[in-house]
Design a protein around this motif. Structure first.
Motif, short mmCIF file in Angstrom:
data_model
loop_
_atom_site.label_atom_id
_atom_site.label_comp_id
_atom_site.label_asym_id
_atom_site.label_seq_id
_atom_site.Cartn_x
_atom_site.Cartn_y
_atom_site.Cartn_z
N GLN A 21 0.82 -1.21 0.00
CA GLN A 21 0.00 0.00 0.00
C GLN A 21 0.86 1.26 0.00
OE1 GLN A 21 -2.65 -0.35 3.31
NE2 GLN A 21 -4.03 -1.76 2.24
N LEU A 22 1.96 1.25 0.73
CA LEU A 22 2.85 2.41 0.73
C LEU A 22 3.44 2.65 -0.66
CD1 LEU A 22 4.88 2.23 4.06
CD2 LEU A 22 3.13 3.87 3.40
N ILE A 23 3.85 1.58 -1.34
CA ILE A 23 4.41 1.72 -2.67
C ILE A 23 3.36 2.25 -3.64
CG2 ILE A 23 5.30 0.39 -4.64
CD1 ILE A 23 6.75 -1.38 -2.57
N THR A 24 2.13 1.73 -3.53
CA THR A 24 1.05 2.19 -4.40
C THR A 24 0.74 3.66 -4.14
OG1 THR A 24 0.12 -0.02 -4.39
CG2 THR A 24 -1.33 1.75 -5.12
N LEU A 25 0.68 4.05 -2.88
CA LEU A 25 0.39 5.44 -2.53
C LEU A 25 1.48 6.38 -3.04
CD1 LEU A 25 -1.43 7.43 -0.99
CD2 LEU A 25 -0.03 6.98 1.02
N SER A 26 2.73 5.98 -2.90
CA SER A 26 3.81 6.83 -3.38
C SER A 26 3.79 6.93 -4.91
CB SER A 26 5.17 6.30 -2.90
OG SER A 26 5.42 5.02 -3.42
N ALA A 27 3.40 5.86 -5.59
CA ALA A 27 3.30 5.91 -7.05
C ALA A 27 2.18 6.85 -7.49
CB ALA A 27 3.07 4.51 -7.62
N VAL A 28 1.06 6.82 -6.78
CA VAL A 28 -0.06 7.72 -7.11
C VAL A 28 0.33 9.17 -6.86
CG1 VAL A 28 -2.38 8.40 -6.38
CG2 VAL A 28 -1.85 6.00 -6.78
N ILE A 29 0.98 9.43 -5.73
CA ILE A 29 1.38 10.81 -5.42
C ILE A 29 2.41 11.31 -6.43
CG2 ILE A 29 2.62 12.22 -3.72
CD1 ILE A 29 1.23 10.60 -1.55
N GLY A 32 0.71 12.01 -9.71
CA GLY A 32 -0.04 13.27 -9.64
C GLY A 32 0.88 14.47 -9.72
N TRP A 33 2.04 14.38 -9.09
CA TRP A 33 3.00 15.48 -9.15
C TRP A 33 3.49 15.69 -10.58
CZ3 TRP A 33 8.35 15.63 -10.17
CH2 TRP A 33 8.97 16.84 -9.88
N LEU A 39 0.84 19.64 -16.81
CA LEU A 39 -0.31 20.50 -17.09
C LEU A 39 -0.01 21.95 -16.70
CD1 LEU A 39 -3.23 18.21 -15.92
CD2 LEU A 39 -2.48 18.69 -18.24
N GLY A 40 0.75 22.14 -15.64
CA GLY A 40 1.11 23.49 -15.24
C GLY A 40 2.00 24.16 -16.27
N ALA A 41 2.89 23.41 -16.89
CA ALA A 41 3.78 23.98 -17.90
C ALA A 41 3.00 24.37 -19.15
CB ALA A 41 4.87 22.97 -18.27
N SER A 42 2.06 23.54 -19.58
CA SER A 42 1.29 23.88 -20.77
C SER A 42 0.37 25.06 -20.50
CB SER A 42 0.48 22.67 -21.25
OG SER A 42 -0.48 22.31 -20.28
N GLY A 43 -0.20 25.11 -19.28
CA GLY A 43 -1.06 26.25 -18.93
C GLY A 43 -0.25 27.53 -18.86
N HIS A 44 0.98 27.46 -18.39
CA HIS A 44 1.82 28.65 -18.29
C HIS A 44 2.15 29.19 -19.67
CE1 HIS A 44 4.66 31.44 -16.61
NE2 HIS A 44 5.63 30.95 -17.38
N ARG A 45 2.42 28.29 -20.63
CA ARG A 45 2.72 28.74 -21.98
C ARG A 45 1.50 29.42 -22.59
NH1 ARG A 45 5.31 23.55 -24.64
NH2 ARG A 45 3.98 22.67 -23.08
N GLY A 46 0.30 28.91 -22.29
CA GLY A 46 -0.92 29.52 -22.82
C GLY A 46 -1.08 30.93 -22.31
N ARG A 47 -0.83 31.16 -21.03
CA ARG A 47 -0.94 32.51 -20.47
C ARG A 47 0.09 33.43 -21.08
NH1 ARG A 47 -1.94 29.58 -15.60
NH2 ARG A 47 0.25 29.77 -15.06
N THR A 48 1.28 32.92 -21.35
CA THR A 48 2.32 33.75 -21.96
C THR A 48 1.89 34.17 -23.36
OG1 THR A 48 3.98 32.54 -20.72
CG2 THR A 48 4.75 33.84 -22.59
#
Length: 64
Positions: A21-29, A32-33, A39-48
């Motif tokens: 469970q710890l390995i699965t949780l760390s893989a999910v986190i 997500g990171w 997604l943050g990088a693509s959104g930043h380029r759109g704002r630029t």
């Protein structure tokens, strides 16, 4: 003796499940990171791009 062996087997099984469970949780986190970074990088380029378009529009409007 048999009760102690059963207890030890149950403890090992529970420990294995906990580690899984710890390995699965760390893989999910971590996944997500990574998704937030991508997604943050693509959104930043759109704002630029929007900012550049606004600057070009203002410059054209100012000179026009």
């Amino acid at each position: 003796m048999c009760g102690g062996l059963l207890l030890l087997t149950s403890f090992i099984a529970a420990l294995t499940a906990f580690i899984t469970q710890l390995i699965t949780l760390s893989a999910v986190i971590f996944g997500g990171w990574i998704a937030v970074q991508v997604l943050g990088a693509s959104g930043h380029r759109g704002r630029t791009t929007v900012t550049i378009r606004k600057a070009v529009f203002k410059r054209s409007h100012f000179h026009g």
